[in-house]
Design a protein around this motif. Structure first.
Motif, PDB file in Angstrom:
ATOM      1  N   ASN A   6      11.935   6.218  11.253  1.00 36.30           N
ATOM      2  CA  ASN A   6      11.686   6.669   9.874  1.00 36.30           C
ATOM      3  C   ASN A   6      11.912   5.548   8.858  1.00 36.30           C
ATOM      4  OD1 ASN A   6      11.443   9.702  10.305  1.00 36.30           O
ATOM      5  ND2 ASN A   6      13.377   9.204  11.334  1.00 36.30           N
ATOM      6  N   ASN A  21       7.373   7.316  10.856  1.00 36.37           N
ATOM      7  CA  ASN A  21       7.214   8.305   9.796  1.00 36.37           C
ATOM      8  C   ASN A  21       7.703   7.724   8.460  1.00 36.37           C
ATOM      9  OD1 ASN A  21       7.120  10.846   8.452  1.00 36.37           O
ATOM     10  ND2 ASN A  21       9.347  10.916   8.739  1.00 36.37           N
ATOM     11  N   ILE A  22       6.861   7.799   7.415  1.00 30.72           N
ATOM     12  CA  ILE A  22       7.265   7.222   6.123  1.00 30.72           C
ATOM     13  C   ILE A  22       7.394   8.307   5.066  1.00 30.72           C
ATOM     14  CG2 ILE A  22       6.721   5.557   4.305  1.00 30.72           C
ATOM     15  CD1 ILE A  22       5.226   3.928   6.238  1.00 30.72           C
ATOM     16  N   SER A  59       0.746   4.116   8.187  1.00 32.39           N
ATOM     17  CA  SER A  59       1.171   5.263   9.000  1.00 32.39           C
ATOM     18  C   SER A  59       0.162   5.575  10.091  1.00 32.39           C
ATOM     19  CB  SER A  59       1.335   6.514   8.137  1.00 32.39           C
ATOM     20  OG  SER A  59       2.290   6.268   7.162  1.00 32.39           O
ATOM     21  N   GLU A  96      -0.421   4.899   3.685  1.00 29.49           N
ATOM     22  CA  GLU A  96      -1.330   5.722   4.500  1.00 29.49           C
ATOM     23  C   GLU A  96      -1.912   4.924   5.661  1.00 29.49           C
ATOM     24  OE1 GLU A  96      -4.277   7.450   1.889  1.00 29.49           O
ATOM     25  OE2 GLU A  96      -2.639   8.482   0.817  1.00 29.49           O
TER      26      GLU A  96
END
Ligand SMILES: Nc1ncnc2c1ncn2[C@@H]1O[C@H](COP(=O)(O)OP(=O)(O)O)[C@@H](O)[C@H]1O
Ligand SMILES: [Mg+2]
Length: 439
Positions: A364, A325-326, A319, A316
């Motif tokens: 990603n 984007n995870i 990001s 979190e």
């Protein structure tokens, strides 16, 4: 005569129990058998496991999964060299019958076996060699538990063990005697000793094998503990460096600032003093923050809530501070995972993600964490620019600056008996796979 035999018997018992070489042990058993009974020839068979070929035994006549293996043969009148062979255990052969019934068998003439019994003598050897088998004594070898481990089969009793029989002569068989009660008694006792000696011999070999494994494991442990000490040493150096470059440096700056404040005070420059004191207070705050970061890094409090939630929380924060984007998927229960494993895996995730941010230019990242009763697997896959993994080997890294680094990950994963693989192709992203056993 009896004295001589007793002495021989006693000597055999002693020498069987002290023989460590299996082949020599077989030789001693067969030679002693021939000598004690004046038999012309003899053979030893042992029971082996059909699948593993390890020595085995037969319980209550059940032959399932076992074979009979010919291990040694002696013939005092004829020079024959038999090849090793194994055969299914059947009541139709004399050796098979002995093993299954567990009883000794005495046959006075192998060519005159009555029709009522199941076993037959196999004449092949005689037909091929010109030998003439007549009297036979077949003795089961029984271990401590009375299980059958093999057979000693003796052939053609002579008047004296020193005699030789000339099988070319037509009347060769005439001089051959039947085995008697004493032969059977002696051989039953010898076979018992032989079985126990063979079993001890096998135990000895097993122990040698165990010792070897133990030595290997021990040297691996020494290797691991050296690495652990090295890892600790590096960790200490890293912390020392962080304190040196961070809070220690800041403390020096604070003392400079204090000197400036003193000077302003003695010079009566009150405005400057106030602004410097404000500045001083900010610096103290940032120093405290630096110290807290180091403490947090040493023992992140999020780890106390378990691996999954620690990774989740780290992702979190990661990001929100970037545009990657995870996608994180996980399965299993992390409640039984020990702290040192949680902390190692957490550091690996930190390092891998920071590598993606620093080097990959990825959009990603896929992270998958799977926890089972027996192992933890962690896969971190990015779609960034990748790199040539081979080149890593030729590059020298400053371990202290690099922190955990890929090499650091590999070493730490090895310390906990895990595996790490890294796959990367320029232009096609990078995959890091970790597997750690939990047993
Ligand atoms: N996800 C990644 N994508 C692209 N390159 C990477 C990635 N991870 C590692 N690398 C390459 O491998 C090198 C070694 O990584 P590492 O051992 O973590 O050291 P450092 O991050 O300090 O350079 C990096 O310098 C980089 O070239
Ligand atoms: Mg790195």
């Amino acid at each position: 005569m009896l004295d001589e035999m007793l002495k021989e018997f006693y000597d055999i018992g002693k020498s069987l129990s002290s023989e460590k070489d299996t082949l020599k042990l077989f030789e001693k058993i067969i030679n002693s058998s021939l000598k004690l009974t004046s038999a012309d020839a003899g053979t030893i068979y042992i029971v082996i496991d059909r699948k593993t070929s390890e020595w085995s035994h037969i319980k209550n006549g059940s032959t399932r999964g076992n074979l009979l293996k010919f291990v040694i043969s002696r013939n005092t009148s004829m020079n024959v060299n038999l090849q090793d062979y194994t055969a299914p255990i059947s009541k139709k052969s004399i050796s098979g019958f002995t093993v299954i019934s567990g009883k000794s068998l005495r046959i006075d003439d192998a060519y005159k076996i009555c029709d009522e019994v199941e076993y037959r003598h196999d004449h092949t050897f005689d037909n091929n060699t010109g030998y003439r088998t007549k009297s036979i004594l077949s003795i089961p070898m029984k271990n401590h538990d009375n299980d059958i481990t093999g057979v000693i089969q003796l052939i053609n009793k002579k008047h004296s063990w020193k005699d030789a029989i000339d099988y070319d002569k037509n009347d060769a068989a005439d001089g051959i005697l039947p085995f008697n009660d004493t032969d059977e008694l002696i051989m039953n006792s010898l076979a018992g000793q032989a079985a126990v000696a063979l079993e001890n011999n096998q135990l000895y070999r097993d122990m040698q094998g165990l010792l070897k494994v133990y030595k290997e494991q021990n040297s691996h442990l020494i290797y691991l503990s050296k690495n652990i000490m090295k890892a600790h040493e590096e960790e200490r150096k890293r912390i020392a460096r962080e304190i040196h470059d961070g809070p220690a440096q800041s403390a020096v700056n604070l003392s400079f600032k204090l000197e400036i404040c003193k000077r302003y005070l003695s010079d009566g420059k009150m405005d400057d003093l106030v602004s410097e004191i404000n500045n001083f207070s900010d610096s103290i705050h940032s120093t405290v923050k630096e110290i807290r970061t180091i403490i947090y890094d040493l023992k992140p409090s999020c780890l106390e809530d378990g691996l999954i939630s620690a990774v989740q929380r780290y992702i979190e924060t990661f990001s929100t501070s970037g545009s990657i984007n995870i996608d994180f998927t996980y399965s299993g229960n992390d409640s039984a995972i020990e702290y040192y494993l949680t902390s190692t895996i957490y550091r690996i995730v930190q390092e891998a993600l920071s590598n993606v941010r620093k080097h990959a230019e990825a959009d990603n990242i896929n992270i998958e964490l799977v926890i089972t009763n027996t192992r933890i697997t962690l896969d971190i896959i990015d779609d960034g620019k990748g790199f040539v993994v081979e080149e890593l080997k030729t590059r020298k890294f400053d371990r202290l600056k690099g922190g955990f680094g890929l090499e650091g990950i590999r070493e730490r994963v090895e310390l906990i008996r895990g595996d790490m693989t890294i796959q990367s192709t320029p232009g096609q992203g990078t995959e890091l796979h970790i597997a750690i056993p939990l047993l």
